[in-house]
Motif scaffolding. Structure first.
Motif, PDB file in Angstrom:
ATOM      1  N   LYS A 158      66.638  42.976   6.086  1.00 27.63           N
ATOM      2  CA  LYS A 158      66.897  43.788   7.230  1.00 27.63           C
ATOM      3  C   LYS A 158      68.377  43.797   7.755  1.00 27.63           C
ATOM      4  CE  LYS A 158      65.734  40.775  10.650  1.00 27.63           C
ATOM      5  NZ  LYS A 158      65.101  40.160  12.001  1.00 27.63           N
ATOM      6  N   ARG A 159      69.026  43.017   7.051  1.00 27.92           N
ATOM      7  CA  ARG A 159      70.649  42.804   7.915  1.00 27.92           C
ATOM      8  C   ARG A 159      71.585  43.561   7.016  1.00 27.92           C
ATOM      9  NH1 ARG A 159      72.694  38.579   6.929  1.00 27.92           N
ATOM     10  NH2 ARG A 159      70.946  37.195   5.885  1.00 27.92           N
ATOM     11  N   LEU A 160      71.056  43.735   5.648  1.00 30.74           N
ATOM     12  CA  LEU A 160      71.979  44.310   4.869  1.00 30.74           C
ATOM     13  C   LEU A 160      71.979  45.952   4.338  1.00 30.74           C
ATOM     14  CD1 LEU A 160      72.380  41.101   2.471  1.00 30.74           C
ATOM     15  CD2 LEU A 160      74.036  41.862   4.254  1.00 30.74           C
ATOM     16  N   PRO A 161      72.874  46.697   4.122  1.00 26.88           N
ATOM     17  CA  PRO A 161      72.714  47.933   3.579  1.00 26.88           C
ATOM     18  C   PRO A 161      72.295  47.938   2.215  1.00 26.88           C
ATOM     19  CG  PRO A 161      75.188  47.446   3.728  1.00 26.88           C
ATOM     20  CD  PRO A 161      74.303  46.112   4.137  1.00 26.88           C
ATOM     21  N   LEU A 162      71.065  47.952   1.977  1.00 24.61           N
ATOM     22  CA  LEU A 162      70.408  47.823   0.645  1.00 24.61           C
ATOM     23  C   LEU A 162      69.697  49.166   0.494  1.00 24.61           C
ATOM     24  CD1 LEU A 162      69.167  44.219   0.653  1.00 24.61           C
ATOM     25  CD2 LEU A 162      70.988  45.099  -0.611  1.00 24.61           C
ATOM     26  N   ASP A 163      69.752  49.825  -0.767  1.00 26.90           N
ATOM     27  CA  ASP A 163      68.982  50.943  -1.050  1.00 26.90           C
ATOM     28  C   ASP A 163      68.057  50.668  -2.385  1.00 26.90           C
ATOM     29  OD1 ASP A 163      71.322  53.019  -0.033  1.00 26.90           O
ATOM     30  OD2 ASP A 163      72.260  51.329  -1.189  1.00 26.90           O
ATOM     31  N   GLU A 164      68.183  49.774  -3.002  1.00 29.79           N
ATOM     32  CA  GLU A 164      66.985  49.475  -4.154  1.00 29.79           C
ATOM     33  C   GLU A 164      66.992  47.982  -4.509  1.00 29.79           C
ATOM     34  OE1 GLU A 164      68.624  51.990  -7.369  1.00 29.79           O
ATOM     35  OE2 GLU A 164      68.216  50.108  -8.997  1.00 29.79           O
ATOM     36  N   ARG A 219      76.191  52.513  -3.210  1.00 27.60           N
ATOM     37  CA  ARG A 219      74.906  52.112  -3.074  1.00 27.60           C
ATOM     38  C   ARG A 219      74.703  50.681  -3.649  1.00 27.60           C
ATOM     39  NH1 ARG A 219      70.987  56.869  -4.895  1.00 27.60           N
ATOM     40  NH2 ARG A 219      72.908  58.579  -5.513  1.00 27.60           N
ATOM     41  N   PHE A 220      73.600  49.991  -3.019  1.00 22.53           N
ATOM     42  CA  PHE A 220      73.495  48.698  -3.380  1.00 22.53           C
ATOM     43  C   PHE A 220      72.086  48.171  -3.872  1.00 22.53           C
ATOM     44  CE2 PHE A 220      77.089  48.141  -0.836  1.00 22.53           C
ATOM     45  CZ  PHE A 220      77.920  47.351  -1.498  1.00 22.53           C
ATOM     46  N   ALA A 221      71.994  47.422  -5.104  1.00 29.32           N
ATOM     47  CA  ALA A 221      70.567  47.104  -5.588  1.00 29.32           C
ATOM     48  C   ALA A 221      70.830  45.626  -5.554  1.00 29.32           C
ATOM     49  CB  ALA A 221      70.271  47.632  -6.895  1.00 29.32           C
ATOM     50  N   ILE A 222      69.392  45.225  -5.233  1.00 34.58           N
ATOM     51  CA  ILE A 222      69.292  43.620  -5.532  1.00 34.58           C
ATOM     52  C   ILE A 222      68.597  43.310  -6.962  1.00 34.58           C
ATOM     53  CG2 ILE A 222      68.227  41.493  -4.611  1.00 34.58           C
ATOM     54  CD1 ILE A 222      67.796  42.618  -1.985  1.00 34.58           C
ATOM     55  N   ASP A 223      69.270  42.878  -7.759  1.00 35.42           N
ATOM     56  CA  ASP A 223      68.979  42.651  -9.152  1.00 35.42           C
ATOM     57  C   ASP A 223      67.904  41.220  -9.275  1.00 35.42           C
ATOM     58  OD1 ASP A 223      68.581  43.130 -11.701  1.00 35.42           O
ATOM     59  OD2 ASP A 223      70.745  42.694 -12.432  1.00 35.42           O
TER      60      ASP A 223
END
Ligand code: C2E
Ligand code: MG
Ligand code: MG
Ligand code: MG
Length: 274
Positions: free
Chosen positions: A193-199, A176-180
């Protein structure tokens, strides 16, 4: 500028600057040995849900320097990024986190916990990153679905196509991916909207003044709405006060990290109460 002033460049190079440059060079030399000398450690900080239940931890790097004591990541991460040492150090962090996940995977209360790892863009952009991380997962038998990679907005803006491909490959493994530090970098929101982000992690600088600064409150409020409507988990960082927690809860943020719930600490201290 020095030339225009008619002097030699050294006139701007005062004693303090010289000392700090030498300091930095010394620190850099020592950092080269830090891994081999076992001076690096991972501390973990809990992330809790709205009932105060621990749902995951963030791994935070610590360097215990034999003469200086604890050196803050704010000091040495940027050094390590400049000289490339962040790559081996980053793999050490990922390996340690994967080993911890594997250890937990068949222990009842721990098996559901996630571990979030900060990944430097220098490491993320390495061509071998996907292969190496897959290797670590295979070698440690860590459940990939419990691993969250924290990346920054600046990484997402750089080489967006390549970064997206890397993320998609890792996402296919369950990672999973989070943006910090959300909201602190230069970015366009289109990557959401383009990236597979979760958090999405709300930066602590917004949380700290939440109760007194209307602009910060508006930013946090809007960030929560944005995350929720995009189906992303939103985590507030740097929660220190009960009043901040209440505000966040009242505005639809149900996941928190901060000194109110615990400081980063060695894993055996973190769960002594379990
Ligand atoms: P970050 O990923 O945003 O981590 C959160 C930082 O906030 C941590 O600082 C944590 O100790 C601190 N913090 C947590 N709760 C509170 C609170 O309630 N109040 C305040 N004032 N601070 C709080 P730390 O451990 O010094 O790390 C600083 C930064 O260094 C991290 O920010 C991250 O960007 C970087 N970093 C840490 N470990 C690693 C790593 O393994 N790899 C990479 N590439 N970067 C790392
Ligand atoms: Mg982080
Ligand atoms: Mg952060
Ligand atoms: Mg940060």
């Amino acid at each position: 500028q020095a030339k225009a002033a008619g002097g030699n460049t050294l006139r701007f190079f005062n004693q303090d600057m010289q000392t700090s440059l030498i300091e930095r060079a010394n620190l850099e030399a020592d950092l080269h040995h830090a891994l081999a000398r076992n001076e690096l450690a991972l501390h973990y900080q809990r992330q809790v849900d709205h009932q105060g239940v621990t749902v995951g931890v963030e791994a935070l790097l610590r360097w215990y320097h034999p003469q200086r004591g604890w050196v803050s990541p704010a000091t040495f991460i940027s050094l390590a990024e400049e000289n490339g040492l962040i790559v081996p150090i980053g793999y050490w962090v990922l390996q340690s986190a994967c080993e911890q996940l594997a250890k937990w995977s068949n222990q009842a209360p721990y098996a559901a916990l996630t571990i979030s790892v900060n990944v430097s863009s220098v490491q993320f952009q390495q061509p071998e990153f996907v292969r190496n991380l897959e290797g670590l997962l295979a070698q440690t038998q860590a459940p990939p679905g419990r691993l969250v990679l924290e990346v920054t907005e600046s990484l997402l803006m750089r080489e967006p196509k390549r970064v997206r491909n890397t993320m998609l490959k890792l996402r296919a493994q369950g990672i999973r991916f989070a943006i910090d530090d959300f909201g602190t970098g230069y970015s366009s929101l289109s990557y959401l909207k383009r990236l597979p982000l979760d958090e999405l992690k709300i930066d602590q600088s917004f949380v700290s003044e939440l109760l007194t600064d209307r602009a910060d409150a508006a930013i946090v409020d809007t960030t929560i709405l944005l995350a929720v409507s995009l189906g992303l988990t939103v985590v507030a960082e740097g929660v220190e006060k009960k009043e901040q927690l209440d505000w966040l809860k009242g505005h639809g943020c149900y996941r928190y990290q901060g000194y109110l719930f615990g400081r980063p600490m060695p894993i055996e201290n973190l769960f002594e109460s379990y």
